[in-house]
Design an enzyme around this catalytic site. Structure first.
Site, PDB file in Angstrom:
ATOM      1  N   GLU A  79       0.875  -1.232   0.151  1.00 55.86           N
ATOM      2  CA  GLU A  79       0.010  -0.079  -0.010  1.00 55.86           C
ATOM      3  C   GLU A  79       0.648   1.087  -0.023  1.00 55.86           C
ATOM      4  O   GLU A  79       1.988   1.363   0.748  1.00 55.86           O
ATOM      5  CB  GLU A  79      -0.763   0.056   1.138  1.00 55.86           C
ATOM      6  CG  GLU A  79      -1.899   1.217   1.154  1.00 55.86           C
ATOM      7  CD  GLU A  79      -2.557   1.391   2.414  1.00 55.86           C
ATOM      8  OE1 GLU A  79      -2.366   0.616   3.547  1.00 55.86           O
ATOM      9  OE2 GLU A  79      -3.422   2.214   2.565  1.00 55.86           O
ATOM     10  N   ARG A  91       5.288 -12.468   9.800  1.00 58.44           N
ATOM     11  CA  ARG A  91       6.099 -11.147   9.287  1.00 58.44           C
ATOM     12  C   ARG A  91       7.312 -11.200  10.153  1.00 58.44           C
ATOM     13  O   ARG A  91       7.421 -11.792  11.227  1.00 58.44           O
ATOM     14  CB  ARG A  91       5.136  -9.896   9.740  1.00 58.44           C
ATOM     15  CG  ARG A  91       4.925  -9.825  11.087  1.00 58.44           C
ATOM     16  CD  ARG A  91       4.684  -8.349  11.525  1.00 58.44           C
ATOM     17  NE  ARG A  91       4.314  -7.521  10.539  1.00 58.44           N
ATOM     18  CZ  ARG A  91       3.242  -7.132  10.050  1.00 58.44           C
ATOM     19  NH1 ARG A  91       2.330  -7.514  10.950  1.00 58.44           N
ATOM     20  NH2 ARG A  91       2.886  -6.426   9.039  1.00 58.44           N
ATOM     21  N   LYS A  96       4.680   1.014  10.584  1.00 55.56           N
ATOM     22  CA  LYS A  96       4.751   2.171   9.791  1.00 55.56           C
ATOM     23  C   LYS A  96       4.292   3.406  10.767  1.00 55.56           C
ATOM     24  O   LYS A  96       5.170   4.332  10.633  1.00 55.56           O
ATOM     25  CB  LYS A  96       3.876   2.073   8.708  1.00 55.56           C
ATOM     26  CG  LYS A  96       4.037   1.395   7.187  1.00 55.56           C
ATOM     27  CD  LYS A  96       3.205   1.291   6.275  1.00 55.56           C
ATOM     28  CE  LYS A  96       3.202   0.474   5.303  1.00 55.56           C
ATOM     29  NZ  LYS A  96       2.198   0.177   4.308  1.00 55.56           N
TER      30      LYS A  96
END
Length: 596
Positions: free
Chosen positions: A65, A296, A306
């Site tokens: 994204e 992850r 983020k």
RNA sequence: AGUCCCCUAGUCUAGCGGCAAGGAUUCCGGACUUUGAAUCCGGUGGCAGGAGUUCAAAUCUCCUGGGGACUACCA
């Protein structure tokens, strides 16, 4: 006991073989490497190849994204997806999942493209945007409505939330759930045409309000957002949500294995449901990729979210997204880490489904391993201490030819200068040497690498401050080609640089950004930023060999005995700037620390 | 609280019914060395616990424990 006695001579034999015939042992090693470990994802793919599930086709994708910079966790995904595509002779797409114009920006698109390219993944001509498919996504939604499997809901966010129920309570149906297909079609079209304000209506899939999986309780698939999109401008005022968009994007692109992280595990049921409902023009079911989830990456001594990275940037705790202390790809690049090192690392840690915090030292190991091979050596002094060779002629200069790499002769040679005034590193001299200190101290000898043995005769101090100003040493004219073992008084050789051969440089010494192994594990009343390492950046003025004035930005060197360094882009005509990529391993100082 | 996922040395990972449980890293020794680096050799250290199935269980089943995901008109 017997085993030990037997083991002893065997080891010695091995060491002898290693010294005399290293090639014998290295062959042995390669054979071991042949047995390649296979992760659970590749096992699934192997099985699919066997059963012919996708006709032997493998097609992966990396779907970021564009709302932030890529970090090392994303590198795991890029390398995994691209690596798999390559191994199975398949294809790899880069696709931006840009379905939310509120948070997404063009700046991020650019940086992500640059980063993925730098990591070495090749999407050929397959760079896509979810927004490329907005028309088709809309058509699919119409199809879903026509099948009686989607409806327009007038409920507010709060009302929808309330009716959804909880993990233990069943949900309740919306009063708008049973609108006619015609009404839904008309309403959805009006949504698209901009007849409603944000939040006034949504399109929902009609599944099951009492489903145990909350995501299956009539999920919202389209919302109204009067926003300009970085790609489609003002064409749309309704935007699809992730669950609706993602599987369809995969299907449209013919992705076979849609690899994502663990938190999407619960979404898989929905992913599959949507794909099962829809059909193509001929009435056949649309292509159905399979979603596979893996854990992850979490790295110790850093943060990866983020939001937190953005916080570090916006609060000025670091100097931008590419501050070399950040775990972003841009930062690693600037820091001097190579994409090959990152690849070794991501391959090295593998893929699995267990949540993990990989130790930072594992990353460091691969960085060193990579740099050790590729960096020419150079002698630089980070914390200069002036040394005057008292018995060396004032204006004499000697040129010494040295190898640029100890083992790799292909890296060539260069010439360094020896003269009366030189600099050594402050850490290589101790007025009161601790036990095991092999370097220079009053009355002690040390070998200057590639050059003479010197002996410290006198320590000259500044009268006011008492700080050491310079050292007076004598040299042994016969010691030039000696090795450390020729003189029992000499234990090690240290790096140095002649005044005649030195130019000043700004050297940025980077270290881990956080002091705490897991900065997210915050104590009461504290914030993750409380664990920032205050010494994560130290800037010093040192000396480097003068030929480096002509070296290009981005060239990497090993400063002997100190670490690996790269010329930073901040370098100007009169300010040469080096970043320390990583230190060399230092078992001696570690030993000292452990003793404390 | 319900559903789902996960659990092998400090860390990461292999194992797929029969292994002395392998590798990487860390740590500790040692050899070698004109980088206290690299390289090489060796060592410490692990199947979360319990029951069951089986001639045989890290591996299959169940229970307990621990960790995680889900309750966004984010992705």
């Amino acid at each position: 006991m017997i085993e030990k006695l037997n083991a002893q001579p065997l080891d010695e034999t091995k060491q002898l073989i290693q010294r005399k015939y290293p090639e014998l042992l290295s062959e042995e090693k390669e054979e071991v490497k042949e047995t390649k470990e296979i992760d659970f994802i590749r096992k699934i793919i192997n099985e699919d190849m066997k059963t012919g599930k996708y006709n032997g086709r493998v097609h992966t994708r990396f779907p970021p994204e564009p709302n932030g910079y890529l970090h090392i966790g994303h590198a795991v995904s890029v390398n995994l997806n691209y690596g798999i595509a390559k191994e199975y002779n398949g294809k790899f797409n880069l696709r931006f999942d840009d379905t939310n114009p509120i948070t997404e920006e063009e700046e991020y698109v650019k940086s992500i493209i640059e980063d993925v390219k730098w990591l070495g993944a090749d999407w050929e001509d397959r760079l896509f945007f979810a927004s490329d498919y907005f028309d088709r996504l809309y058509e699919y939604a119409v199809q879903l409505i026509k099948k009686g499997k989607a409806y327009v809901d007038d409920l507010s966010v709060e009302e929808i939330r309330k009716l959804r129920g909880t993990v233990t309570e069943l949900g309740k149906e919306s009063p708008y759930r049973n609108r006619s297909i015609e009404e839904n079609l008309a309403l959805f079209e009006r949504m698209k045409n901009g007849e409603f304000v944000d939040g006034e209506k949504v399109l929902r899939a009609k599944i099951d309000m009492s489903h145990p999986n909350l995501l299956m309780r009539d999920p919202v698939i389209y919302r109204i957002l009067h926003r300009t999109h970085h790609n489609t401008g003002d064409k749309w005022c309704i935007y699809p949500l992730y669950d609706w968009a993602h599987g369809l994007e995969d299907s449209i692109e013919g992705i076979t294995h849609s690899i994502c992280t663990l938190e999407f595990e619960v979404h898989r049921e929905l992913y599959d449901w949507f794909l099962e409902q829809l059909e193509d023009e001929e009435g056949n079911p649309i292509f159905h990729p399979q979603q596979i989830e893996f854990a992850r990456l979490n790295l110790s001594y850093t943060v990866m979210s983020k939001r937190k990275l953005l916080h570090l940037v916006s609060e000025g705790i670091v100097d931008g997204w590419d501050d070399p202390r950040m775990p972003t790809i841009a930062a690693f690049r600037r820091r001097g880490v190579t994409p090959e090192a990152i690849k070794k690392f991501t391959d090295g840690i593998g893929v699995s489904k267990r949540e993990r915090i990989v130790d930072f030292s594992i990353l460091e190991h691969y960085i060193r391993e990579d740099l050790e091979e590729r960096c020419p050596r150079v002698m630089s002094v980070i914390e200069p201490l002036k040394v005057i060779i008292t018995n060396y002629p004032d204006d004499k200069e000697e040129k010494i030819e040295v190898n640029n790499h100890t083992r790799n002769k292909d890296m060539g040679k260069r010439v360094i200068t020896f003269s009366k005034v030189i600099y050594i590193d402050n850490s290589d001299f101790k007025e009161k040497p601790p036990e095991d200190f092999y370097r220079l101290a009053p009355g002690r000898k040390v070998k200057l690498k590639y050059s003479y043995t010197i002996k410290c005769e006198k320590v000259v101090k500044d009268e006011k401050t008492g700080k050491i100003k310079e050292l007076h040493c004598s040299y042994d004219p016969d010691s030039k080609t000696c090795s450390t073992k020729d003189d029992p008084e000499v234990k090690v050789s240290i790096h140095w640089i002649s005044e005649k051969n030195a130019i000043p440089a700004e050297i940025r010494l980077y270290d881990r950004l956080f002091l705490k192994e897991n900065p997210l594990d915050v104590e009461e009343g504290k914030d993750f930023t409380d664990y920032i390492n205050p010494d994560s950046l130290k800037i010093v003025k040192g000396f480097v060999e003068s030929f480096l004035a002509k070296a290009e930005v981005g060239s990497r060197y090993q400063f002997e005995r100190l670490g690996y360094f790269i010329i930073d882009k901040d370098t100007t005509k009169d300010n040469l700037v080096f970043n320390r990529i990583i230190t060399l391993k230092d078992t001696w100082s570690k030993k000292l620390e452990n003793r404390k």
